[in-house]
Write an enzyme that holds these catalytic residues in place. Structure first.
Site, PDB file in Angstrom:
ATOM      1  N   HIS A 188      47.136  46.213  44.183  1.00  0.00           N
ATOM      2  CA  HIS A 188      46.154  45.123  44.303  1.00  0.00           C
ATOM      3  C   HIS A 188      46.604  43.987  43.390  1.00  0.00           C
ATOM      4  O   HIS A 188      47.158  44.235  42.321  1.00  0.00           O
ATOM      5  CB  HIS A 188      44.775  45.649  43.878  1.00  0.00           C
ATOM      6  CG  HIS A 188      43.665  44.674  44.069  1.00  0.00           C
ATOM      7  ND1 HIS A 188      43.442  43.620  43.209  1.00  0.00           N
ATOM      8  CD2 HIS A 188      42.734  44.588  45.039  1.00  0.00           C
ATOM      9  CE1 HIS A 188      42.405  42.934  43.662  1.00  0.00           C
ATOM     10  NE2 HIS A 188      41.953  43.488  44.757  1.00  0.00           N
ATOM     11  N   ASP A 314      36.263  43.541  50.414  1.00  0.00           N
ATOM     12  CA  ASP A 314      36.530  42.934  49.117  1.00  0.00           C
ATOM     13  C   ASP A 314      35.234  42.551  48.389  1.00  0.00           C
ATOM     14  O   ASP A 314      35.190  41.568  47.657  1.00  0.00           O
ATOM     15  CB  ASP A 314      37.464  41.722  49.210  1.00  0.00           C
ATOM     16  CG  ASP A 314      38.530  41.742  48.121  1.00  0.00           C
ATOM     17  OD1 ASP A 314      38.325  42.420  47.103  1.00  0.00           O
ATOM     18  OD2 ASP A 314      39.559  41.084  48.295  1.00  0.00           O
TER      19      ASP A 314
HETATM   20  C1  1DF Z   1      39.170  37.394  42.917  1.00  0.00           C
HETATM   21  C2  1DF Z   1      39.355  38.116  44.059  1.00  0.00           C
HETATM   22  C3  1DF Z   1      39.362  37.981  41.671  1.00  0.00           C
HETATM   23  C4  1DF Z   1      39.722  39.427  43.975  1.00  0.00           C
HETATM   24  C5  1DF Z   1      39.723  39.302  41.589  1.00  0.00           C
HETATM   25  O1  1DF Z   1      39.941  39.946  40.430  1.00  0.00           O
HETATM   26  C6  1DF Z   1      39.915  40.045  42.745  1.00  0.00           C
HETATM   27  C7  1DF Z   1      38.766  36.019  43.044  1.00  0.00           C
HETATM   28  C8  1DF Z   1      39.663  39.297  39.246  1.00  0.00           C
HETATM   29  O2  1DF Z   1      38.157  35.652  44.086  1.00  0.00           O
HETATM   30  O3  1DF Z   1      39.037  35.244  42.152  1.00  0.00           O
HETATM   31  O4  1DF Z   1      40.244  41.316  42.640  1.00  0.00           O
HETATM   32  N1  1DF Z   1      39.939  40.086  45.195  1.00  0.00           N
HETATM   33  O5  1DF Z   1      40.356  41.223  45.257  1.00  0.00           O
HETATM   34  O6  1DF Z   1      39.695  39.471  46.224  1.00  0.00           O
HETATM   35 MN    MN Z   2      40.243  42.998  46.041  1.00  0.00          MN
END
Ligand code: 1DF
Ligand code: MN
Length: 351
Positions: A188, A314
């Site tokens: 991830h 998500d």
């Molecule tokens: C964000 C998206 C931030 C995900 C994340 O971890 C994250 C974001 C701080 O939108 O800034 O894991 N994501 O998995 O979509």
């Molecule tokens: Mn994610």
């Protein structure tokens, strides 16, 4: 609105969301302490300096929802028709932490806490193991505990660990354990390492908007081009966010990989047993986290095969129930849709 979102399979399939994030207060506090003390890398400062303290509606929602693995989350799943969620400790896990003992403790405690939630909601929540790649040997032990004692279904590693990548020899025990234990390895994204971030923060492009996919697809390409899947032919690598863009580019990735090998351009790149098409169709699994986008999903199904593409929401970073409707209405066959929403996840995570 085309139809109501219900759990229970009224459309001929259950919906299993496979890249769903949660956090512990202990993890959050440790990361915020690094940010406040000026010790976190720039990518972590950009992400958690923002998510940890911004008063905006979006960040307040995300903070509250990350910390909940109880009724709030179940309610959100009920309201968006999600039958089951595969939960992983949110990015960066413990990988931004420098104190290895602290990283191990937070990862282990999070696994115990997630186990308790999975026991409380046994038909709704499924666990991914959190490890501390800073200590590969300890992580191998935690992978065993996670699979054998906690009954978890894979491991999520949040891309680089202080700028280091899983193809580096110190991490080989982790790859071997994933293969031996038949645990899918979900890579991830997290904040970009200092050596890569450049002016991406200045440009406003370091995060989920763009930088994540650049760095995580780089990580995956490092594994794909260094023979990891020749050494561990059964290892399954999972990538979210539309496989971080790789299927779209696969012809060029493969062509230039072969061209580089033919001309002996890079000492590190050695001939492999198969081409990149083979590994993408035998060792890589994709989810559409954050990408409820028909052209991307159909491309992944065409390039990787209909058995290798899975649904993810998500949550709580992208909690948009209307996107579930959009995916229900996607113009793929009914059999492909059932694989996408349900049976591929059951198969690959062993639910
Ligand atoms: C964000 C998206 C931030 C995900 C994340 O971890 C994250 C974001 C701080 O939108 O800034 O894991 N994501 O998995 O979509
Ligand atoms: Mn994610």
């Amino acid at each position: 609105m085309t139809h109501a979102l219900k759990t229970g399979g009224d459309r001929g399939y259950l919906r299993i969301a496979t890249e769903e994030a949660w956090a512990t207060q202990e993890q959050f506090d440790a990361i915020m302490r690094l940010v406040k003390e000026g010790r976190a890398d720039e990518g972590t400062v950009s992400l958690w300096g923002f998510y940890g303290s911004s008063p905006s509606e979006r960040t307040t929602f995300i903070r509250e929802r990350l910390l909940d693995i109880g009724e709030l989350r179940i309610q959100a799943m009920d309201e968006s028709g999600i039958d089951k969620a595969v939960l992983a400790l949110t990015s960066p896990g413990v990988q931004s932490i420098f104190d290895v003992e602290e990283a191990r403790r937070i990862a282990r405690n999070s696994n115990d806490k997630l186990k308790a939630a999975c026991e409380r909601y046994p038909d709704r929540f499924y666990g991914m193991i959190a490890v501390a790649p800073q200590d590969a040997e300890w992580s191998v032990g935690e992978l065993h505990r996670g699979k054998e004692e906690l009954g978890f279904h894979g491991v999520q590693i949040n891309s680089h660990t202080h700028g280091h990548y899983l193809d580096e020899p110190q991490f080989e025990p982790i790859l071997r354990a994933c293969a031996d234990l038949d645990l899918p390895l979900y890579i991830h994204p997290q904040g970009l390492p200092d050596a890569m971030i450049g002016d991406m923060v200045g440009a406003g492009l370091d995060g989920a908007i763009f930088g994540f996919a650049v760095e995580t697809s780089y990580h995956a390409m490092r594994l794909l081009t260094t023979g990891v899947f020749d050494r561990y032919p059964n290892l399954q690598l999972m990538l979210g966010h539309g496989c971080e863009g790789l299927p779209y580019m696969l012809y060029r990735l493969d062509y230039m990989h072969k061209a580089g090998l033919r001309s002996g351009r890079y000492p590190r790149l050695k001939p492999l047993q198969h081409d990149l098409f083979h590994y993408m169709r035998n060792n890589v699994l994709a989810t559409n986290s954050g990408l409820p986008f028909g052209p991307a999903i159909k491309t992944m199904i065409e390039v990787m095969g209909e058995d290798r593409v899975m649904y993810a929401m998500d949550y709580p970073y992208q909690y948009v129930p209307d996107e579930v409707r959009l995916m229900d209405d996607l113009d793929i066959t009914a059999a492909q849709k059932k694989k996408f929403f349900q049976t591929n996840a059951e198969r690959w995570f062993k639910l």
